[in-house]
Design a protein around this motif. Structure first.
Motif, PDB file in Angstrom:
ATOM      1  N   VAL A   1     -52.952  11.799 -60.087  1.00  0.00           N
ATOM      2  CA  VAL A   1     -52.511  12.977 -60.831  1.00  0.00           C
ATOM      3  C   VAL A   1     -53.445  13.172 -62.012  1.00  0.00           C
ATOM      4  O   VAL A   1     -53.847  12.201 -62.660  1.00  0.00           O
ATOM      5  N   MET A   2     -53.800  14.412 -62.277  1.00  0.00           N
ATOM      6  CA  MET A   2     -54.541  14.748 -63.488  1.00  0.00           C
ATOM      7  C   MET A   2     -53.773  15.836 -64.220  1.00  0.00           C
ATOM      8  O   MET A   2     -52.927  16.518 -63.634  1.00  0.00           O
ATOM      9  N   LEU A   3     -54.059  15.974 -65.498  1.00  0.00           N
ATOM     10  CA  LEU A   3     -53.426  17.026 -66.296  1.00  0.00           C
ATOM     11  C   LEU A   3     -54.268  17.298 -67.527  1.00  0.00           C
ATOM     12  O   LEU A   3     -55.160  16.529 -67.867  1.00  0.00           O
ATOM     13  N   HIS A   4     -53.982  18.411 -68.159  1.00  0.00           N
ATOM     14  CA  HIS A   4     -54.582  18.765 -69.441  1.00  0.00           C
ATOM     15  C   HIS A   4     -53.478  18.646 -70.484  1.00  0.00           C
ATOM     16  O   HIS A   4     -52.635  19.533 -70.586  1.00  0.00           O
ATOM     17  N   ALA A   5     -53.485  17.562 -71.241  1.00  0.00           N
ATOM     18  CA  ALA A   5     -52.447  17.300 -72.236  1.00  0.00           C
ATOM     19  C   ALA A   5     -52.776  17.992 -73.542  1.00  0.00           C
ATOM     20  O   ALA A   5     -53.896  17.880 -74.043  1.00  0.00           O
ATOM     21  N   GLN A   6     -51.784  18.687 -74.099  1.00  0.00           N
ATOM     22  CA  GLN A   6     -51.962  19.181 -75.461  1.00  0.00           C
ATOM     23  C   GLN A   6     -52.108  17.955 -76.362  1.00  0.00           C
ATOM     24  O   GLN A   6     -51.509  16.904 -76.113  1.00  0.00           O
ATOM     25  N   GLU A   7     -52.904  18.100 -77.405  1.00  0.00           N
ATOM     26  CA  GLU A   7     -53.176  16.982 -78.308  1.00  0.00           C
ATOM     27  C   GLU A   7     -51.890  16.302 -78.786  1.00  0.00           C
ATOM     28  O   GLU A   7     -51.812  15.076 -78.856  1.00  0.00           O
ATOM     29  N   SER A   8     -50.863  17.098 -79.058  1.00  0.00           N
ATOM     30  CA  SER A   8     -49.598  16.549 -79.544  1.00  0.00           C
ATOM     31  C   SER A   8     -48.850  15.742 -78.487  1.00  0.00           C
ATOM     32  O   SER A   8     -47.924  14.998 -78.823  1.00  0.00           O
ATOM     33  N   ALA A   9     -49.228  15.860 -77.217  1.00  0.00           N
ATOM     34  CA  ALA A   9     -48.524  15.167 -76.130  1.00  0.00           C
ATOM     35  C   ALA A   9     -49.323  14.007 -75.529  1.00  0.00           C
ATOM     36  O   ALA A   9     -48.849  13.363 -74.589  1.00  0.00           O
ATOM     37  N   ILE A  10     -50.491  13.710 -76.065  1.00  0.00           N
ATOM     38  CA  ILE A  10     -51.333  12.657 -75.484  1.00  0.00           C
ATOM     39  C   ILE A  10     -50.594  11.325 -75.426  1.00  0.00           C
ATOM     40  O   ILE A  10     -50.622  10.634 -74.403  1.00  0.00           O
ATOM     41  N   GLU A  11     -49.910  10.945 -76.487  1.00  0.00           N
ATOM     42  CA  GLU A  11     -49.206   9.656 -76.494  1.00  0.00           C
ATOM     43  C   GLU A  11     -48.057   9.640 -75.483  1.00  0.00           C
ATOM     44  O   GLU A  11     -47.789   8.603 -74.863  1.00  0.00           O
ATOM     45  N   PHE A  12     -47.384  10.756 -75.290  1.00  0.00           N
ATOM     46  CA  PHE A  12     -46.338  10.871 -74.263  1.00  0.00           C
ATOM     47  C   PHE A  12     -46.922  10.505 -72.898  1.00  0.00           C
ATOM     48  O   PHE A  12     -46.350   9.705 -72.150  1.00  0.00           O
ATOM     49  N   TYR A  13     -48.082  11.083 -72.573  1.00  0.00           N
ATOM     50  CA  TYR A  13     -48.699  10.816 -71.278  1.00  0.00           C
ATOM     51  C   TYR A  13     -49.279   9.400 -71.194  1.00  0.00           C
ATOM     52  O   TYR A  13     -49.233   8.781 -70.142  1.00  0.00           O
ATOM     53  N   ARG A  14     -49.794   8.870 -72.296  1.00  0.00           N
ATOM     54  CA  ARG A  14     -50.272   7.475 -72.304  1.00  0.00           C
ATOM     55  C   ARG A  14     -49.125   6.532 -71.930  1.00  0.00           C
ATOM     56  O   ARG A  14     -49.315   5.590 -71.164  1.00  0.00           O
ATOM     57  N   ARG A  15     -47.948   6.764 -72.523  1.00  0.00           N
ATOM     58  CA  ARG A  15     -46.791   5.913 -72.225  1.00  0.00           C
ATOM     59  C   ARG A  15     -46.401   5.998 -70.748  1.00  0.00           C
ATOM     60  O   ARG A  15     -45.771   5.073 -70.219  1.00  0.00           O
ATOM     61  N   ALA A  16     -46.776   7.085 -70.083  1.00  0.00           N
ATOM     62  CA  ALA A  16     -46.486   7.256 -68.655  1.00  0.00           C
ATOM     63  C   ALA A  16     -47.627   6.738 -67.781  1.00  0.00           C
ATOM     64  O   ALA A  16     -47.614   6.943 -66.565  1.00  0.00           O
ATOM     65  N   GLY A  17     -48.625   6.080 -68.386  1.00  0.00           N
ATOM     66  CA  GLY A  17     -49.695   5.464 -67.623  1.00  0.00           C
ATOM     67  C   GLY A  17     -50.948   6.302 -67.441  1.00  0.00           C
ATOM     68  O   GLY A  17     -51.851   5.915 -66.700  1.00  0.00           O
ATOM     69  N   PHE A  18     -51.046   7.446 -68.100  1.00  0.00           N
ATOM     70  CA  PHE A  18     -52.233   8.301 -68.001  1.00  0.00           C
ATOM     71  C   PHE A  18     -53.301   7.824 -68.978  1.00  0.00           C
ATOM     72  O   PHE A  18     -52.988   7.347 -70.065  1.00  0.00           O
ATOM     73  N   GLU A  19     -54.567   7.995 -68.571  1.00  0.00           N
ATOM     74  CA  GLU A  19     -55.705   7.620 -69.405  1.00  0.00           C
ATOM     75  C   GLU A  19     -56.575   8.848 -69.660  1.00  0.00           C
ATOM     76  O   GLU A  19     -56.779   9.670 -68.755  1.00  0.00           O
ATOM     77  N   PRO A  20     -57.114   8.988 -70.882  1.00  0.00           N
ATOM     78  CA  PRO A  20     -57.999  10.116 -71.183  1.00  0.00           C
ATOM     79  C   PRO A  20     -59.284  10.063 -70.363  1.00  0.00           C
ATOM     80  O   PRO A  20     -59.786   8.979 -70.060  1.00  0.00           O
ATOM     81  N   VAL A  21     -59.793  11.240 -70.020  1.00  0.00           N
ATOM     82  CA  VAL A  21     -61.056  11.372 -69.294  1.00  0.00           C
ATOM     83  C   VAL A  21     -61.903  12.405 -70.032  1.00  0.00           C
ATOM     84  O   VAL A  21     -61.474  13.551 -70.200  1.00  0.00           O
ATOM     85  N   GLY A  22     -63.081  12.011 -70.488  1.00  0.00           N
ATOM     86  CA  GLY A  22     -63.986  12.949 -71.139  1.00  0.00           C
ATOM     87  C   GLY A  22     -63.536  13.371 -72.527  1.00  0.00           C
ATOM     88  O   GLY A  22     -62.540  12.888 -73.058  1.00  0.00           O
ATOM     89  N   PRO A  23     -64.293  14.320 -73.103  1.00  0.00           N
ATOM     90  CA  PRO A  23     -63.986  14.788 -74.461  1.00  0.00           C
ATOM     91  C   PRO A  23     -62.824  15.791 -74.457  1.00  0.00           C
ATOM     92  O   PRO A  23     -62.505  16.384 -73.427  1.00  0.00           O
ATOM     93  N   SER A  24     -62.218  15.963 -75.624  1.00  0.00           N
ATOM     94  CA  SER A  24     -61.170  16.981 -75.756  1.00  0.00           C
ATOM     95  C   SER A  24     -61.811  18.363 -75.705  1.00  0.00           C
ATOM     96  O   SER A  24     -63.030  18.513 -75.851  1.00  0.00           O
ATOM     97  N   PHE A  25     -60.986  19.382 -75.474  1.00  0.00           N
ATOM     98  CA  PHE A  25     -61.466  20.759 -75.345  1.00  0.00           C
ATOM     99  C   PHE A  25     -60.350  21.702 -75.778  1.00  0.00           C
ATOM    100  O   PHE A  25     -59.190  21.297 -75.915  1.00  0.00           O
ATOM    101  N   VAL A  26     -60.694  22.953 -75.998  1.00  0.00           N
ATOM    102  CA  VAL A  26     -59.711  23.953 -76.408  1.00  0.00           C
ATOM    103  C   VAL A  26     -59.368  24.834 -75.217  1.00  0.00           C
ATOM    104  O   VAL A  26     -60.245  25.336 -74.522  1.00  0.00           O
ATOM    105  N   GLU A  27     -58.068  24.989 -74.987  1.00  0.00           N
ATOM    106  CA  GLU A  27     -57.544  25.827 -73.915  1.00  0.00           C
ATOM    107  C   GLU A  27     -56.403  26.629 -74.507  1.00  0.00           C
ATOM    108  O   GLU A  27     -55.509  26.066 -75.146  1.00  0.00           O
ATOM    109  N   ALA A  28     -56.435  27.940 -74.343  1.00  0.00           N
ATOM    110  CA  ALA A  28     -55.412  28.840 -74.906  1.00  0.00           C
ATOM    111  C   ALA A  28     -55.245  28.626 -76.414  1.00  0.00           C
ATOM    112  O   ALA A  28     -54.144  28.712 -76.944  1.00  0.00           O
TER     113      ALA A  28
END
Length: 152
Positions: A114-141
Motif C-alpha cells: 500500500v502507498m499513500l500521500h500523507a498530509q504532514e499532520s498525519a505522518i505519525e498516524f501512518y508511521r504507527r500503522a507501519g508505513f515508512e516515508p519514501v522520498g522528499p515531501s511535496f505540496v499537493e492541494a
C-alpha cells in the motif's frame, strides 16, 4: 445529515463501491477537506471514486470516517487516499479502523503493498500503522504531503 451530532456508539464499518457508500463518504470528505481544510471542491471529487474500494465508518447512523483505495499501475500496489475523520472522532481509533479495513481488503484482493500521500499532520498516524516515508515531501492541494508505503 447532521455530521456534528453527539456520538455514543462504536463505529460500524462498511466496505463497498461508490454507488453503495458514496453519499456517506461524500458527507465526511466535504466536512473535512472542503469545509475544514479549505480544499476546493473541484480538487476533492474525481472520476477515480467510481472505480475505488471505499470504507465508511458510521456511529449512531452518522458517517464519521472514510477512506478509499485504487489499484496502481505498479503490480501488487494499491493507493490509499481520501482518508478523513470528523474532528470530534479524531484520536479515538476510528481512523485506524478504516485504514485497517482498507488494508485487509487490499490483502484479500491479492495486493502486496500500500502507498499513500500523507498530509504532514498525519505522518505519525501512518508511521504507527507501519508505513515508512519514501522520498522528499511535496505540496499537493496547497498542503505538505509525504509519500509513504507499507508491505501487506
Amino acid at each position: 445529515m447532521n455530521t456534528h451530532a453527539p456520538l455514543r456508539s462504536s463505529p460500524t464499518l462498511r466496505v463497498g463501491t461508490w454507488a453503495e457508500l458514496g453519499a456517506h463518504a461524500q458527507a465526511v470528505r466535504s466536512a473535512v477537506f472542503v469545509v475544514e481544510q479549505g480544499i476546493p471542491a473541484e480538487l476533492e471529487w474525481d472520476a477515480a471514486d467510481a472505480g475505488a474500494l471505499h470504507v465508511v465508518a458510521c456511529a449512531d447512523g452518522v458517517p464519521v470516517a472514510t477512506g478509499r483505495w485504487l489499484v496502481c499501475d505498479e503490480a501488487g500496489l494499491v493507493r490509499v487516499g481520501r482518508m478523513a475523520v470528523l474532528a470530534p472522532r479524531r484520536g479515538g481509533g476510528v481512523g485506524r479502523q478504516v485504514l485497517d479495513a482498507l488494508m485487509d481488503a487490499a490483502r484479500a484482493a491479492g495486493h502486496g503493498a500500500v502507498m499513500l500521500h500523507a498530509q504532514e499532520s498525519a505522518i505519525e498516524f501512518y508511521r504507527r500503522a507501519g508505513f515508512e516515508p519514501v522520498g522528499p515531501s511535496f505540496v499537493e492541494a496547497g498542503i505538505v504531503h509525504q509519500e509513504m508505503r507499507r508491505r501487506l
